[in-house]
Design a protein around this motif. Structure first.
Motif, short mmCIF file in Angstrom:
data_model
loop_
_atom_site.label_atom_id
_atom_site.label_comp_id
_atom_site.label_asym_id
_atom_site.label_seq_id
_atom_site.Cartn_x
_atom_site.Cartn_y
_atom_site.Cartn_z
N LEU A 150 -24.65 -7.02 7.13
CA LEU A 150 -23.57 -7.73 6.46
C LEU A 150 -22.42 -7.90 7.43
CD1 LEU A 150 -22.25 -8.83 3.79
CD2 LEU A 150 -21.32 -6.52 3.51
N PRO A 151 -22.08 -9.14 7.83
CA PRO A 151 -20.92 -9.36 8.72
C PRO A 151 -19.63 -9.42 7.90
CG PRO A 151 -22.06 -11.43 8.34
CD PRO A 151 -22.80 -10.39 7.55
N LEU A 152 -18.96 -8.29 7.76
CA LEU A 152 -17.80 -8.17 6.86
C LEU A 152 -16.50 -8.12 7.65
CD1 LEU A 152 -16.82 -7.67 3.89
CD2 LEU A 152 -16.97 -5.22 4.42
N SER A 153 -15.52 -8.90 7.22
CA SER A 153 -14.16 -8.81 7.75
C SER A 153 -13.31 -8.02 6.76
CB SER A 153 -13.58 -10.21 7.95
OG SER A 153 -12.22 -10.13 8.36
N VAL A 154 -12.64 -6.98 7.26
CA VAL A 154 -11.84 -6.08 6.42
C VAL A 154 -10.42 -6.02 6.94
CG1 VAL A 154 -11.56 -3.74 5.56
CG2 VAL A 154 -13.86 -4.68 5.86
N ARG A 155 -9.47 -6.15 6.04
CA ARG A 155 -8.07 -5.91 6.37
C ARG A 155 -7.49 -4.98 5.30
NH1 ARG A 155 -2.93 -9.58 8.17
NH2 ARG A 155 -1.31 -8.23 7.29
N ILE A 156 -6.85 -3.90 5.75
CA ILE A 156 -6.23 -2.93 4.84
C ILE A 156 -4.75 -2.85 5.16
CG2 ILE A 156 -6.20 -0.54 4.02
CD1 ILE A 156 -9.10 -0.28 4.95
N ASP A 157 -3.92 -2.96 4.13
CA ASP A 157 -2.47 -2.84 4.28
C ASP A 157 -1.97 -1.72 3.38
OD1 ASP A 157 -1.27 -5.37 5.86
OD2 ASP A 157 -2.99 -6.03 4.69
N GLN A 158 -0.99 -0.97 3.88
CA GLN A 158 -0.34 0.03 3.05
C GLN A 158 0.61 -0.65 2.08
OE1 GLN A 158 1.05 2.51 6.44
NE2 GLN A 158 0.09 4.20 5.35
N VAL A 159 0.61 -0.16 0.85
CA VAL A 159 1.44 -0.73 -0.20
C VAL A 159 2.64 0.17 -0.43
CG1 VAL A 159 1.57 -1.41 -2.63
CG2 VAL A 159 -0.52 -1.84 -1.31
N ARG A 160 3.83 -0.39 -0.28
CA ARG A 160 5.03 0.37 -0.62
C ARG A 160 5.15 0.48 -2.13
NH1 ARG A 160 9.44 -2.41 3.51
NH2 ARG A 160 8.38 -1.80 5.47
N PRO A 161 5.71 1.60 -2.64
CA PRO A 161 5.79 1.78 -4.11
C PRO A 161 6.40 0.59 -4.83
CG PRO A 161 6.43 3.80 -2.98
CD PRO A 161 6.25 2.75 -1.90
N ALA A 162 7.45 -0.01 -4.29
CA ALA A 162 8.10 -1.12 -4.97
C ALA A 162 7.22 -2.36 -4.99
CB ALA A 162 9.42 -1.46 -4.28
N ALA A 163 6.28 -2.43 -4.04
CA ALA A 163 5.44 -3.62 -3.96
C ALA A 163 4.12 -3.44 -4.68
CB ALA A 163 5.17 -3.96 -2.49
N ALA A 164 3.86 -2.25 -5.22
CA ALA A 164 2.58 -1.98 -5.85
C ALA A 164 2.32 -2.92 -7.03
CB ALA A 164 2.52 -0.52 -6.33
N ALA A 165 3.36 -3.20 -7.81
CA ALA A 165 3.18 -4.07 -8.97
C ALA A 165 2.83 -5.49 -8.54
CB ALA A 165 4.44 -4.08 -9.82
N ALA A 166 3.36 -5.91 -7.41
CA ALA A 166 3.10 -7.27 -6.94
C ALA A 166 1.67 -7.44 -6.49
CB ALA A 166 4.04 -7.62 -5.79
N HIS A 167 1.00 -6.32 -6.10
CA HIS A 167 -0.37 -6.39 -5.64
C HIS A 167 -1.33 -5.86 -6.69
CE1 HIS A 167 0.50 -7.75 -1.64
NE2 HIS A 167 1.32 -6.73 -1.42
N LYS A 168 -0.95 -5.98 -7.95
CA LYS A 168 -1.79 -5.47 -9.02
C LYS A 168 -3.16 -6.13 -8.97
CE LYS A 168 0.28 -4.93 -12.87
NZ LYS A 168 0.97 -5.21 -14.14
N SER A 169 -4.22 -5.35 -9.21
CA SER A 169 -5.58 -5.89 -9.16
C SER A 169 -5.76 -6.97 -10.20
CB SER A 169 -6.60 -4.78 -9.41
OG SER A 169 -6.57 -3.83 -8.38
N THR A 170 -6.29 -8.09 -9.77
CA THR A 170 -6.57 -9.19 -10.67
C THR A 170 -7.97 -9.69 -10.40
OG1 THR A 170 -5.63 -10.75 -9.07
CG2 THR A 170 -4.13 -9.88 -10.75
N THR A 171 -8.35 -10.75 -11.09
CA THR A 171 -9.66 -11.32 -10.84
C THR A 171 -9.73 -11.76 -9.38
OG1 THR A 171 -9.75 -12.12 -13.08
CG2 THR A 171 -11.28 -13.13 -11.51
N PRO A 172 -10.80 -11.37 -8.65
CA PRO A 172 -10.87 -11.69 -7.23
C PRO A 172 -10.76 -13.19 -6.99
CG PRO A 172 -12.62 -10.18 -7.88
CD PRO A 172 -11.98 -10.66 -9.12
N ARG A 173 -10.01 -13.52 -5.93
CA ARG A 173 -9.97 -14.91 -5.51
C ARG A 173 -11.19 -15.15 -4.65
NH1 ARG A 173 -4.79 -14.23 -2.87
NH2 ARG A 173 -5.83 -15.29 -1.15
#
Length: 307
Positions: free
Chosen positions: A276-299
């Protein structure tokens, strides 16, 4: 401020570092002169743990501590008013007990997994939720190993020949993952957080998910990820992509089944043989920004018909 020879200059104060969970009795900052008292002697003792619990709610006592006049019951701040309906109102503040419950320390319950901290007794639950040595299970079915995240990494390499791939946050990494292995290990270079990439068959597709391995009780997401698989070649429209917050697990029930939680469905046309040729990017979430990155239906987008 240098704490060395201070002859010939005026030195007025130095900070005092508190043990985890200690509280200041006056609620202010801790300031002492450089010629402070030497560190007090400490000793291990055994005592009835009930003496450190409120006699009303039965939870660990923390300053301020109060006593009722009728029977001498020891209660916490939250229970002092309601105790009057049972016995008598607890209005006497016990400053001496404040000092005891603020200083009574016990070893971290996860000492066997590498934590050498001594924690103020009333703060044990808070420490457990954040302890980096809290035990997690091995994701391999049938493997009984349990250990801290650092122990898990050693176990993965020694017992399962799974070497971790180190990634830096905030940038994309192109990985080639064998489909014959159900899980692969990633480690954050900045903080040594452990992640598992899970692969599993899901109908005519392969379900790909990313999980952070941690046993602490922090409910807010700490990481955000972007997973994508693209068909090699000039046709950049043939790809699937997902962005989501990263879920956490202690793996006590093993790896989640394919298709549970947030996942990326990769059609067989995007696979390269058994890789599987997978591209992965991981970013740290600041507490104040956690709500903005709430899990939703995958794009996900799969433009055009796969040929």
């Amino acid at each position: 401020m240098e704490l060395g020879d201070h002859r010939g200059r005026n030195v007025t104060e130095a900070e005092v570092k508190l043990e985890e969970g200690e509280v200041m009795q006056d609620g202010g900052s801790a300031l002492v002169a450089v010629d402070a008292m030497p560190e007090p002697l400490q000793m291990d003792i055994r005592m009835d743990v009930a003496l450190l619990h409120c006699q009303a709610c039965l939870l660990p006592l923390r300053p301020p501590v109060f006593k009722c006049e009728a029977a001498g019951h020891i209660v916490c701040f939250c229970c002092r008013a309601g105790h009057g309906g049972i016995c008598s109102r607890a209005v006497t503040h016990c400053a001496e007990l404040d000092a005891v419950v603020a200083a009574a320390k016990v070893p971290c319950p996860y000492r066997a997994f590498g934590c050498d901290r001594y924690v103020v007794y009333h703060g044990v639950a808070d420490h457990q939720r954040a302890c980096q040595c809290a035990p997690c299970s091995c994701p391999d079915s049938g493997c009984p190993f349990v250990g801290s995240r650092a122990m898990l990494l050693d176990h993965f390499a020694a017992a399962h020949a799974r070497l971790a791939v180190t990634v830096r946050y905030g940038r994309s990494w192109n990985l080639s993952l064998a489909l014959s292995q159900r899980w692969h290990v990633l480690v954050g270079e900045e903080d040594r957080s452990v992640f598992l990439v899970s692969l599993g068959a899901l109908g005519a597709a392969t379900a790909v998910s990313l999980l952070c391995v941690r046993a602490d009780g922090t409910p807010a997401p700490q990481f955000w990820c972007k997973l994508s698989v693209e068909l090699p070649g000039d046709d950049k429209d043939k790809l699937v992509l997902m962005t989501s917050t990263v879920g956490s697990t202690a793996l006590t029930g093993g790896m989640p089944a394919p298709g549970q939680g947030m996942f990326l469905a990769v059609p067989h046309e995007l696979l390269s043989g058994d890789v599987l040729p997978l591209s992965v990017r991981i970013d740290q979430v600041r507490p104040a920004a956690a709500a903005a990155h709430k899990s939703t239906t995958p794009r996900a987008r799969t433009p055009g018909r796969m040929q």
